[in-house]
Design an enzyme around this catalytic site. Structure first.
Site: not given
Ligand SMILES: Cc1ncc(COP(=O)(O)O)c(C=O)c1O
Lengths: 260, 397
Positions: B378, B111, B89
């Site tokens: 990830s 968010e 991210k």
């Protein structure tokens, strides 16, 4: 000219301002919807905006979100609202405008939805998550029918964009008076008046102001710079509390004040 | 159905289904992004932070014991879990934070589901001295308590969203409402390859570094491209970043793994490609979990980061044209994948990534030993320890 615009234009040419209340269909049960339409019509409103509840109402504030949740809990759907409207008495003659998010319309099917609106006598549509760029398909389906696609213009829309939006507008232009979602507000930005005046100059169809208008003072203030107002959260809240007198008072004060 | 062939479309998917108030901000963002892309100093600055702050490039690791266990193709792991803040991210959060500053915006809203995007964004905002508000569902706050604390330590304000099921979809709704009200001085750092144009493209481009590095690394190690690439799909950002540089390589099979929750047949899942219908949510035309009346349904997954009822528009298109194969893995299978990787390789993956691991092990076992499978790992599992412990009844099986 579509019926909705005609009705608002005739209001304007009588020296009056349009007053359009918003109600949440299914809040309090769908069985009270048609009574409420008649009640509002008898108070003298110009048109009525009927909100369809949605699971993810991103343009709405607390009051309308909660009304929507109550309506969803009652099993209210776009289809059931249209069925209910089809059963209204002949006495309800005031133009009806449906406000819905796009996805329920897509699930219904655009063609079927438009046919049903025509059949039921809905005169206008407001779809807050359908900006001009994406409205082609629905716009085409509405060309030859007496249902207006009402565009929203915001405080952030630049002038060339406003010009393009209003040039395609039908019925009226919905001038969003705040950067934000629906709900009661105490104050407006200083640039609002100038914005509304400019919008009125650009628009070939009437301009109605909405979002955050809840008191008769605000109705009078904003009415002065537009062709009329839309009042949502305050009406929704009053119906929820069953305070019909308050609604009557608001509409009467508003309509009597905004007569020029 | 609604097919407007304009920019921001992937086949029929994508678009800009947002309130008028946001349209100008989207246009400005698009322009700013085009300018940034054309400006080498922007990419240099981002590269600098990716290298010295995030720790890129991260390794492409040959998982030897996992490969043995699967008994088939060689399995490589792209170690996004080793990034600063523990997931992919941060690649996107840093890129968008730099973009926001280019636009003169020093306030950020975001968010978060698992809290990874929230932590990454809070981190980028601390790094650059930006003001940050993160909306997070109440249920996710419960599941990811420590990530809330991390965000707060980083100086971000976390706002609990108790509407709906209190998960990612509800957090996006609130973040969008906040953005509409504060659009003039605030940039929305959307955390996945979702939302109105230009977000899916921007997020994809900032995550492409995953696939670009992987491509170079596998050629260095094996002298050729992989036979299969696997990634989990929440909104689809790690997957699209991994897949995109391989899309034109017809011989590389691409697999996206959705969250099947309790099982796709039970209706309690987050597999929008497997079980959704076309529709509009949060500004884009996508596959969406919805009922017959067009109301959006709640997603269900043990993994907060996959708990979203739609899949980004580019994935929807890649599914329609058959370029990527989308499959789904249940909560129970993901827990199994997590434990297998922990025990064979000493790597505890995020629950999201564990979905991809589980599928990759099964896939590799059907392939011969001269084949190569790459998995996008990830994120790391630290944030999920509480959830995993609860799910395993306090112990391991
Ligand atoms: C580690 C990790 N992987 C995957 C995801 C899913 O998001 P996306 O599909 O955008 O990569 C998340 C989301 O929070 C995450 O934290």
């Amino acid at each position: 000219m579509k019926t909705l615009e005609k009705v608002i234009q005739s209001c304007i040419s009588n020296g009056e301002k349009a007053f359009v209340p918003y109600i949440m269909a299914g809040d309090g049960g769908l069985n009270v919807l048609n009574e409420r339409l008649l009640f509002l019509q008898e108070l003298g409103v110009t048109a009525i905006e009927i909100g369809i509840p949605f699971s993810d109402p991103v343009a709405d504030g607390e009051t309308i979100q909660q009304a929507g949740e109550r309506a969803l809990a009652n099993g209210t759907t776009l289809r059931k609202v249209l069925d209910t409207l089809a059963d209204r008495s002949d006495k309800v003659t005031v133009p009806l405008v449906i406000m819905t998010y796009l996805n329920p319309v897509l699930a219904f099917g655009i063609k079927e939805f438009v046919e049903r609106c025509v059949g039921v006598g809905v005169r206008g549509l407001i779809i807050p998550d359908l900006p001009m760029e994406e409205s082609g398909m629905l716009g085409e389906a509405l060309v030859d029918v007496d249902v207006a696609l009402i565009p929203l213009v915001s405080l952030t829309s630049p002038e060339d964009r406003i010009a393009e939006i209003v040039s395609r507008a039908q019925g009226f232009v919905y001038a969003v008076t705040v950067n934000g979602i629906t709900g009661v507000r105490n104050s407006y930005s200083e640039t609002l008046e100038a914005h509304l005046e400019r919008l009125k100059k650009l628009s070939p169809v009437p301009v109605l102001a909405g979002f955050g208008i809840s008191t008769s003072t605000q109705v009078v203030e904003l009415g002065a710079h537009t062709d009329g107002v839309i009042v949502g959260s305050a009406i929704v809240d009053a119906f929820h509390r069953d305070d019909l007198d308050l609604i009557a008072e608001l509409v009467q004060q508003a309509t009597s004040h905004i007569i020029l | 159905m609604v097919i407007e062939m304009r920019k921001g479309r992937y086949g029929k998917f994508g678009g800009q289904y947002v309130p008028e108030t946001l349209m100008t901000a989207l246009t400005e963002l698009e322009q700013a992004y085009e300018e940034a892309k054309a400006d080498p100093s922007f990419q240099e600055e981002l590269d600098h932070y990716l290298r010295d702050f995030v720790g890129r490039e991260n390794p492409l690791y040959f998982a030897e014991r996992l490969t043995k266990l699967a008994g088939g193709a060689k399995i490589f792991l792209k170690r996004e879990d080793l990034n600063h803040t523990g997931a992919h991210k941060i690649n996107n959060s840093l890129g968008q934070a730099l973009l926001a500053m280019r636009m003169g915006k020093r306030k950020i809203v975001a968010e978060t589901g698992a809290g990874q995007h929230g932590v990454a964004t809070a981190t980028a905002c601390a790094l650059f001295g930006l003001e940050c508000v993160v909306f997070m569902g109440k249920e996710d706050i419960r599941r990811q308590e420590l990530n809330v604390f991390r965000m707060e330590l980083l100086g971000t304000k976390v706002v609990s969203v108790d509407k709906g099921a209190g998960t990612l979809k509800d957090a996006v709704n609130e973040a969008l409402r906040y953005w509409v009200a504060n659009v003039e001085d605030t940039h929305y750092i959307l955390g996945s390859a979702l939302g109105p144009h230009p977000f899916p493209e921007i997020v994809r481009d900032f995550q492409r570094v995953i696939g670009v590095e992987t491509r170079r690394q596998i050629v260095e190690k094996e002298g050729r491209l992989p036979d299969a690439v696997v990634a989990c799909i929440g909104g689809g950002s790690n997957a699209i970043g991994m897949f995109h540089p391989f899309v034109d390589d017809a011989d590389v099979a691409l697999y996206g793994v959705e969250a099947a929750g309790s099982g796709v047949a039970t209706g309690k899942h987050a597999a929008a490609i497997a079980d959704g219908k076309e529709g509009v949510l949060h500004g884009a035309y996508m596959y969406v979990l919805q009922d017959a009346d067009g109301f959006i349904q709640e997603a269900h997954s043990i993994s907060a980061g996959l708990d979203y009822p739609a899949v980004g528009p580019e994935h929807c298109h890649l599914h329609d044209i058959g370029r990527v194969t989308y499959t789904a893995v249940t909560d129970a299978e993901a827990l199994e994948g997590l434990q297998v990787l922990a025990k064979t390789e000493g790597i505890i993956p995020a629950l999201e990534s564990a979905h991809a691991v589980k599928f990759a092990v099964d896939l590799a076992s059907t392939m011969s030993s001269d084949k190569i499978v790459v998995v996008c790992l990830s994120g790391r599992g630290d944030k999920d320890m509480q959830t995993v412990r609860e799910a395993l009844g306090g112990g391991t099986r």
